[in-house]
Design a protein around this motif. Structure first.
Motif, PDB file in Angstrom:
ATOM      1  N   GLY A 131       0.742  -1.213   0.070  1.00 54.49           N
ATOM      2  CA  GLY A 131       0.067   0.153   0.079  1.00 54.49           C
ATOM      3  C   GLY A 131       0.855   1.424   0.209  1.00 54.49           C
ATOM      4  N   SER A 132       2.108   1.194   0.550  1.00 55.54           N
ATOM      5  CA  SER A 132       2.989   2.295   0.568  1.00 55.54           C
ATOM      6  C   SER A 132       3.565   2.609  -0.724  1.00 55.54           C
ATOM      7  N   PHE A 133       3.677   1.736  -1.710  1.00 54.03           N
ATOM      8  CA  PHE A 133       4.119   1.778  -2.651  1.00 54.03           C
ATOM      9  C   PHE A 133       3.048   2.013  -4.025  1.00 54.03           C
ATOM     10  N   SER A 134       2.004   2.344  -3.592  1.00 52.19           N
ATOM     11  CA  SER A 134       0.933   2.177  -4.711  1.00 52.19           C
ATOM     12  C   SER A 134       0.133   3.448  -4.734  1.00 52.19           C
ATOM     13  N   SER A 135      -0.597   3.577  -5.451  1.00 52.97           N
ATOM     14  CA  SER A 135      -1.279   4.762  -5.721  1.00 52.97           C
ATOM     15  C   SER A 135      -2.513   4.630  -6.919  1.00 52.97           C
ATOM     16  N   GLY A 136      -3.487   4.909  -6.499  1.00 52.79           N
ATOM     17  CA  GLY A 136      -4.743   4.560  -7.419  1.00 52.79           C
ATOM     18  C   GLY A 136      -4.908   3.335  -7.982  1.00 52.79           C
ATOM     19  N   GLY A 137      -4.209   2.181  -7.236  1.00 59.60           N
ATOM     20  CA  GLY A 137      -4.154   0.676  -7.582  1.00 59.60           C
ATOM     21  C   GLY A 137      -3.103   0.326  -8.309  1.00 59.60           C
ATOM     22  N   MET A 138      -2.091   1.355  -8.612  1.00 60.24           N
ATOM     23  CA  MET A 138      -1.024   1.141  -9.488  1.00 60.24           C
ATOM     24  C   MET A 138       0.130   1.158  -8.446  1.00 60.24           C
ATOM     25  N   ILE A 139       1.187   0.351  -8.699  1.00 63.36           N
ATOM     26  CA  ILE A 139       2.540   0.077  -8.012  1.00 63.36           C
ATOM     27  C   ILE A 139       3.358   1.088  -8.629  1.00 63.36           C
ATOM     28  N   ASN A 140       4.008   2.109  -7.728  1.00 59.00           N
ATOM     29  CA  ASN A 140       5.119   2.883  -8.124  1.00 59.00           C
ATOM     30  C   ASN A 140       6.285   2.190  -7.964  1.00 59.00           C
ATOM     31  N   ASN A 141       6.687   1.591  -9.120  1.00 63.67           N
ATOM     32  CA  ASN A 141       8.125   0.768  -9.195  1.00 63.67           C
ATOM     33  C   ASN A 141       9.313   1.412  -8.625  1.00 63.67           C
ATOM     34  N   SER A 142       9.294   2.969  -9.239  1.00 59.01           N
ATOM     35  CA  SER A 142      10.615   3.453  -8.781  1.00 59.01           C
ATOM     36  C   SER A 142      10.724   3.580  -7.298  1.00 59.01           C
ATOM     37  N   LYS A 143       9.351   3.875  -6.501  1.00 59.09           N
ATOM     38  CA  LYS A 143       9.535   4.038  -5.189  1.00 59.09           C
ATOM     39  C   LYS A 143       9.843   2.465  -4.624  1.00 59.09           C
ATOM     40  N   LEU A 144       9.262   1.570  -5.185  1.00 59.62           N
ATOM     41  CA  LEU A 144       9.577   0.443  -4.654  1.00 59.62           C
ATOM     42  C   LEU A 144      11.214  -0.131  -4.770  1.00 59.62           C
ATOM     43  N   ARG A 145      11.516  -0.021  -6.133  1.00 66.78           N
ATOM     44  CA  ARG A 145      12.928  -0.151  -6.248  1.00 66.78           C
ATOM     45  C   ARG A 145      13.987   0.572  -5.271  1.00 66.78           C
ATOM     46  N   ALA A 146      13.557   1.993  -5.087  1.00 65.08           N
ATOM     47  CA  ALA A 146      14.415   2.735  -4.232  1.00 65.08           C
ATOM     48  C   ALA A 146      14.475   2.137  -2.924  1.00 65.08           C
ATOM     49  N   THR A 147      13.394   1.888  -2.393  1.00 62.44           N
ATOM     50  CA  THR A 147      13.298   1.238  -1.002  1.00 62.44           C
ATOM     51  C   THR A 147      14.047  -0.165  -0.977  1.00 62.44           C
ATOM     52  N   ALA A 148      13.889  -0.979  -1.916  1.00 64.45           N
ATOM     53  CA  ALA A 148      14.656  -2.404  -2.120  1.00 64.45           C
ATOM     54  C   ALA A 148      15.969  -2.126  -2.039  1.00 64.45           C
ATOM     55  N   GLN A 149      16.674  -0.847  -2.709  1.00 63.85           N
ATOM     56  CA  GLN A 149      17.906  -0.804  -2.701  1.00 63.85           C
ATOM     57  C   GLN A 149      18.374  -0.487  -1.578  1.00 63.85           C
ATOM     58  N   ASP A 150      17.771   0.181  -0.788  1.00 62.17           N
ATOM     59  CA  ASP A 150      18.109   0.871   0.632  1.00 62.17           C
ATOM     60  C   ASP A 150      18.219  -0.616   1.534  1.00 62.17           C
ATOM     61  N   LEU A 151      16.971  -1.100   1.675  1.00 60.30           N
ATOM     62  CA  LEU A 151      16.769  -2.128   2.826  1.00 60.30           C
ATOM     63  C   LEU A 151      17.823  -3.385   2.539  1.00 60.30           C
ATOM     64  N   LEU A 152      17.633  -3.924   1.178  1.00 65.56           N
ATOM     65  CA  LEU A 152      18.277  -5.075   0.686  1.00 65.56           C
ATOM     66  C   LEU A 152      19.692  -4.901   0.912  1.00 65.56           C
ATOM     67  N   LYS A 153      20.165  -3.726   0.793  1.00 70.44           N
ATOM     68  CA  LYS A 153      21.669  -3.342   1.000  1.00 70.44           C
ATOM     69  C   LYS A 153      21.934  -3.414   2.337  1.00 70.44           C
ATOM     70  N   ARG A 154      21.157  -2.932   3.257  1.00 70.36           N
ATOM     71  CA  ARG A 154      21.142  -2.956   4.396  1.00 70.36           C
ATOM     72  C   ARG A 154      21.231  -4.445   5.141  1.00 70.36           C
ATOM     73  N   VAL A 155      20.648  -5.182   4.574  1.00 68.78           N
ATOM     74  CA  VAL A 155      20.589  -6.414   5.168  1.00 68.78           C
ATOM     75  C   VAL A 155      21.716  -7.502   4.411  1.00 68.78           C
ATOM     76  N   ASN A 156      22.575  -6.578   3.553  1.00 65.00           N
ATOM     77  CA  ASN A 156      23.636  -7.340   2.754  1.00 65.00           C
ATOM     78  C   ASN A 156      23.283  -8.593   1.953  1.00 65.00           C
ATOM     79  N   LEU A 157      22.156  -8.365   1.340  1.00 64.13           N
ATOM     80  CA  LEU A 157      21.624  -9.296   0.139  1.00 64.13           C
ATOM     81  C   LEU A 157      22.799  -9.874  -0.717  1.00 64.13           C
ATOM     82  N   GLN A 169      20.884  -8.625  -6.680  1.00 59.89           N
ATOM     83  CA  GLN A 169      20.368  -8.391  -7.765  1.00 59.89           C
ATOM     84  C   GLN A 169      18.665  -8.260  -7.743  1.00 59.89           C
ATOM     85  N   LEU A 170      18.013  -7.201  -7.644  1.00 63.05           N
ATOM     86  CA  LEU A 170      16.734  -6.775  -7.345  1.00 63.05           C
ATOM     87  C   LEU A 170      15.546  -7.747  -8.037  1.00 63.05           C
ATOM     88  N   ASP A 171      15.892  -7.981  -9.291  1.00 64.25           N
ATOM     89  CA  ASP A 171      15.020  -8.669 -10.170  1.00 64.25           C
ATOM     90  C   ASP A 171      15.178  -9.862 -10.191  1.00 64.25           C
TER      91      ASP A 171
END
Length: 508
Positions: free
Chosen positions: A358-384, A388-390
């Motif tokens: 829900g925090s990455f969507s608006s009007g029922g559509m996923i904001n992929n750039s916002k999702l990827r930015a968060t994934a970049q930050d948090l998955l780097k933090r946990v040392n994935l 490779q996000l995809d």
């Protein structure tokens, strides 16, 4: 003596990656040989070559001194090679005997009919060598995991296996079930069957194996006599470095984050009360079936309370489903990671966002750039690793899948994290990382509950430990009085603590 099995300069390449490079070692008749390495070290690729799933790019496999070239798994079985997978290859609604004869049923009248009686008689004969209590006509789904492991061994004996490779055979077993499996393995060894034993549990490897081959990055690092090396030395060879010293650091505060009062449910829990503080890591120990997982499911909204109440920050909560618990700031890292924690075919970034779409969507559509930015930050933090996000999450190791699930609850801003068997099926290097992630979360003020069947793990992580027995809390043991014997004394009905330990746990 001619080796029962020999790998000679085995290499395997896939597009863009060398999975194995010049791996050579042998296994003697009747030897129990450990195969160790972190996830991604090449162990699974080597076993797939042995079992006929892959063909080596170069090199040769020898069985009893003769070169073999397996084009398919049936060729390996015919040569006396059996593979017992971590995730058992069984059909739940079929009988024990039917599972043992999968792929090569005994038939009569030109193959028109299956000879069930003959299959059951042959299955009983094979099982009698290792466990006479298993009924060949019983549905395989009615057996415990340990018994199902033994059925797989019986299947290997039907094929007159010379070599049995076991991949993490005890990941779902209790200590007593491992003891029984160890007896079976010792009996096979005495009869001349060679065992290749893959496990992340160093205590098991040192207990049952004579030698071990250690792999790292697709290469053989060393072959060691386990009677002459320490566990610390082996782990250093596996990971290429000494792990950080595993000492407990406490960040518990006086602030009560969660209070459970007289919790009961239809799923085993009986009148359970406790508090969880901000920054605290609260361990929960007990035998399998004591109610540990059921308690976490209640807290996570997966099961319903029949009595009692849960308060967070002093406010009473009512969870009709997991969504309510997530909204209240609770996140569960489940025991069955692959079945309950991930969507295997979806990218790791999508899996990370599952609890907070829900925090990455608006009007029922996923904001992929916002999702990827968060994934970049948090998955780097946990040392994935690899970063490779995809990449589909199923292609990551167990430890990295676990990191992605932890990142999921960081994305959801969960303040209370529930870990059920946090390092099951995870290699020693990733296990150390998970420990430090949990410690970092506590330092940041998260409140954490950890359920673990490994007593050294629950002691390493916890500020205090609740011991459960028969759905109730049997004891609350503070940090400065924790010991394995103290936990066992309260987990097992009728067990006696040592004189020093008898007074350290406070019965509840």
């Amino acid at each position: 003596m001619t080796p029962r099995l020999r790998f000679e300069t085995i290499s395997k390449s896939f597009p863009g990656v060398n999975a194995l490079t010049d791996v050579s070692f042998d296994v003697a008749p009747g030897e129990i040989h450990g195969l160790l390495g972190e996830n991604g070290a090449g162990k699974s690729t080597l076993l797939r070559i042995l079992s006929g799933v892959f063909r080596p790019t170069s090199g040769t496999v020898f069985v009893d001194g003769m070169p073999v070239a397996f084009k398919k798994p049936m060729d390996a079985r015919a040569a006396g090679i059996a593979m017992i997978h971590q995730e058992l290859q069984q059909v739940p609604h079929l009988s024990v005997a039917q599972n043992m004869f999968l792929g090569h049923s005994l038939t009569h009248m030109g193959g028109m009919f299956v000879s069930r009686r003959e299959q059951e008689a042959r299955a009983a004969e094979a099982l009698s060598m290792i466990d006479k209590t298993i009924d060949p006509s019983a549905p395989i789904s009615s057996l415990k995991v340990a018994q199902r492991q033994i059925v797989e061994i019986g299947r290997a004996l039907l094929d007159k296996a010379k070599v049995i490779a076991m991949d993490e055979p005890t990941s779902s077993l209790t200590p007593s079930e491992f003891d029984r499996l160890a007896e079976v393995i010792a009996g096979l060894s005495a009869s001349g069957v060679s065992i290749i034993y893959v496990s992340h549990k160093m205590d098991e490897v040192f207990r049952i194996c004579q030698r071990s081959s250690i792999m790292r990055d697709g290469k053989l690092v060393d072959i060691v006599d386990l009677a002459k090396v320490s566990e610390k030395d082996v782990i250093a060879k596996m990971v290429g470095r000494e792990l950080m010293q595993e000492e407990h650091n406490s960040f518990v505060t006086d602030t009560v984050k969660l209070e459970a009062r007289n919790l009961s449910s239809a799923t085993r829990i009986r009148d359970v009360s406790f508090t969880l503080h901000k920054g605290e890591v609260l361990g929960i120990a007990g035998l399998v079936g004591s109610g540990r997982t059921e308690l976490l499911r209640l807290l996570a909204g997966a099961d319903r309370l029949s009595a009692g109440s849960i308060s967070i920050d002093g406010k009473e909560q009512s969870f009709a489903n997991p969504r309510d618990a997530i909204a209240a700031g609770i996140g569960l890292v489940p025991e069955e990671r692959k079945r309950e924690g991930i969507i295997p075919l979806r990218p790791v970034a999508t899996n990370m966002a599952l609890a907070s779409l829900g925090s990455f969507s608006s009007g029922g559509m996923i904001n992929n750039s916002k999702l990827r930015a968060t994934a970049q930050d948090l998955l780097k933090r946990v040392n994935l690793r690899p970063f490779q996000l995809d990449r589909p999450i199923r292609l990551f190791s167990g430890g990295n899948q676990q990191k992605a699930i932890i990142a999921r609850w960081l994305a959801a801003k969960s303040q209370i994290l529930l870990f059920d068997e946090p390092t099951r099926g995870i290699d020693v290097g990733a296990k150390s990382e998970i420990y430090h992630l949990i410690e970092d979360l506590a330092r940041e003020g998260h409140s954490i509950i950890v359920v673990s069947s490994e007593l050294p793990e629950v002691i390493r992580l916890s500020d205090r430990v609740l011991v459960m027995r028969e759905g109730r809390i049997a004891a609350d043991i503070p940090r400065d009085q924790l010991s394995e014997s103290a936990i066992v004394a309260h987990a097992i009905p009728g067990a006696n603590a040592d004189a020093d330990d008898a007074r350290i746990a406070r019965p509840v």
